[in-house]
Motif scaffolding. Structure first.
Motif, mmCIF file in Angstrom:
data_model
loop_
_atom_site.group_PDB
_atom_site.id
_atom_site.type_symbol
_atom_site.label_atom_id
_atom_site.label_comp_id
_atom_site.label_asym_id
_atom_site.label_seq_id
_atom_site.Cartn_x
_atom_site.Cartn_y
_atom_site.Cartn_z
ATOM 1 N N LEU A 162 0.700 -1.060 0.157
ATOM 2 C CA LEU A 162 0.008 0.047 -0.076
ATOM 3 C C LEU A 162 0.806 1.307 -0.002
ATOM 4 O O LEU A 162 1.522 1.603 0.922
ATOM 5 N N PRO A 163 0.862 1.957 -1.036
ATOM 6 C CA PRO A 163 1.634 3.319 -1.056
ATOM 7 C C PRO A 163 1.121 4.432 -0.125
ATOM 8 O O PRO A 163 -0.228 4.427 0.074
ATOM 9 N N GLU A 164 1.912 5.247 0.505
ATOM 10 C CA GLU A 164 1.301 6.154 1.307
ATOM 11 C C GLU A 164 0.777 7.071 1.021
ATOM 12 O O GLU A 164 -0.165 7.846 1.377
ATOM 13 N N SER A 165 0.665 7.396 -0.365
ATOM 14 C CA SER A 165 0.108 8.343 -1.443
ATOM 15 C C SER A 165 -1.542 8.193 -1.317
ATOM 16 O O SER A 165 -2.200 9.045 -1.492
ATOM 17 N N SER A 166 -1.910 6.870 -0.898
ATOM 18 C CA SER A 166 -3.213 6.635 -0.914
ATOM 19 C C SER A 166 -3.835 7.208 0.347
ATOM 20 O O SER A 166 -5.003 7.403 0.621
ATOM 21 N N LEU A 167 -3.282 8.052 1.468
ATOM 22 C CA LEU A 167 -3.628 8.660 2.282
ATOM 23 C C LEU A 167 -4.159 10.210 2.005
ATOM 24 O O LEU A 167 -4.397 10.958 2.867
ATOM 25 N N SER A 168 -3.425 10.468 0.778
ATOM 26 C CA SER A 168 -3.722 11.948 0.277
ATOM 27 C C SER A 168 -5.198 12.103 -0.014
ATOM 28 O O SER A 168 -6.010 11.124 -0.343
ATOM 29 N N PRO A 169 -5.610 13.310 -0.184
ATOM 30 C CA PRO A 169 -7.091 13.777 -0.659
ATOM 31 C C PRO A 169 -7.406 13.120 -1.957
ATOM 32 O O PRO A 169 -6.332 13.060 -2.853
#
Length: 415
Positions: free
Chosen positions: A76-83
């Protein structure tokens, strides 16, 4: 030409591989006595999972089939937490495209200077983590998180070795997850000779159906929550943790995929023999049609496919004794994989161009085929790629290619 060091290492590699394959033959037992199977070998260097965002990627393992050893590792990329990104309007200009790219850059805390957007993104992301920085991944409200495409990855290893949790595969998947901005589900399929054909192929297809099941369970879970809370209401801690459960009380909803996965943008990626599995899964997805809803396979990538056939191609003649996996080693691997009564180099699992092998090629998803210069199997992979191209089902450029088919903005180049 390869360097002297590569040539020497290739000799050592083939000697070691031959020894291991011969040991597999000597220790092989009847496959019917071990349907549970194995997905890794003792000699494999295994990478442990880490649910924290180490180097921008969090990982976890899931054993998805109680009757076999089939498992998956999720990256899971951390970018998934972005809006979520704003959707473009029809006829948007190049300026809109530039604005979208700038917004995308500003949504990542690790790219460029910190901005208000990135600080807000970090604050929202922190709410999804516990005090030990381990991402729990419950399902927040849909408008508050990004939905990333899902890539099913099938490792190589000539059917008898390799694993989805090996160090090499872990590094590869982390890199692809970050470059393509996708959630990778690396499949730990059962190995031969303990489980011969069609075990690995069935495992690959089973994971695709598992994705469809997860998507539908997530929708059910979300409906249960929104029905009780009303549209736009916030989840309490107890309600956030509510999941559909099985008879043993274990959660059936995979929270990372439920919160961040977009199954309508599913890409298959296979390496070596894993490419054969990916191609099989793609064919079965075409045949299944809407039975797989909401999962939709939008593209596949075949890297150094493990294709072979009775009638040799030019590369199979000229490069038969090439580096690393030469023809004798590959033939031995195929003998370990295919049941004795079915063994044929024109087996549907081996030769993608045999007649009556499934749906017409024009219905196959867009396919990118990657071959190596000194791979003795390359010509057959190229021939299959050309057959797909004639069916108008093949794309060209790897840099833009994957993102073109997973973009929410249709066929615009939004990256």
């Amino acid at each position: 030409m390869p360097s002297i060091a590569v040539k020497l290492y290739s000799v050592f590699f083939k000697f070691l591989l031959k020894h291991r394959l011969q040991n597999r033959i000597q220790t092989h037992v009847d496959e019917s006595s071990n349907q549970y199977g194995v997905t890794t070998r003792p000699e494999e260097s295994v990478s442990a999972t880490n649910p924290s965002f180490t180097d921008g990627i969090a990982t976890k393992d899931i054993h998805i089939d109680p009757s076999t050893a089939l498992s998956v590792r999720i990256f899971l990329p951390e970018s998934s937490l972005s809006p979520p990104e704003p959707k473009s309007k029809p006829g948007s200009s190049q300026q809109d495209e530039s604005d979208s790219l700038n917004h995308r850059r500003n949504s990542y805390p690790n790219i460029g200077a910190p901005t208000n957007d990135s600080r807000r993104s970090s604050l929202e992301g922190s709410k999804l983590r516990s005090d030990d920085n381990v991402y729990r991944g419950y399902s927040p409200l849909p408008q508050n998180c990004r939905r990333l495409p899902i890539m099913l990855q099938f490792h190589g290893g000539g059917w008898v070795s390799g694993s989805n949790d090996s160090v090499a595969n872990d590094i590869f998947c982390r890199r692809i997850a970050k470059l393509c901005d996708v959630i990778i589900v690396a499949v730990g399929y059962r190995l031969a000779p303990e489980n011969k054909y069609p075990a690995a192929f069935e495992d690959g297809l089973k994971v695709l159906y598992w994705l469809a099941k997860q998507a539908n369970l997530a929708e059910c879970s979300k409906s249960m929550g929104s029905g009780a809370l009303g549209v736009g209401a916030e989840f309490t801690k107890t309600q956030v943790q509510r999941h559909l459960v099985d008879a043993f009380g274990a959660s059936m909803v995979e929270p990372w995929l439920a919160a961040h996965g977009d199954p309508s943008r599913c890409v298959l990626l296979g390496v070596s023999c894993g490419a054969n599995i990916a191609d099989y899964v793609a064919r079965k997805a075409v045949e299944a049609g809407r039975l797989l809803d909401p999962v939709k396979v939008v593209a596949q990538v075949l890297m150094y496919p493990f294709f072979i056939g009775n009638v040799p191609t030019r590369s199979e003649i000229n490069l038969a004794n090439s580096y690393f996996y030469d023809k004798p080693m590959c033939l031995l691997a195929w003998k370990l994989f295919l049941p004795e009564e079915e063994f044929s180099l024109d087996h549907p699992a081996a030769n993608p161009l045999v007649p009556d092998r499934g749906p017409p090629l024009k219905f196959m998803p867009p396919t990118l085929t990657v071959v190596a210069e000194h791979d003795w199997m390359r010509d057959r992979a190229i021939a299959y790629s050309e057959a797909l191209r004639k069916a108008q089902a093949c794309a060209e450029d790897i840099a833009i290619w994957v993102k073109k088919y997973i973009s929410l903005r249709g066929h615009e180049f939004s990256y």
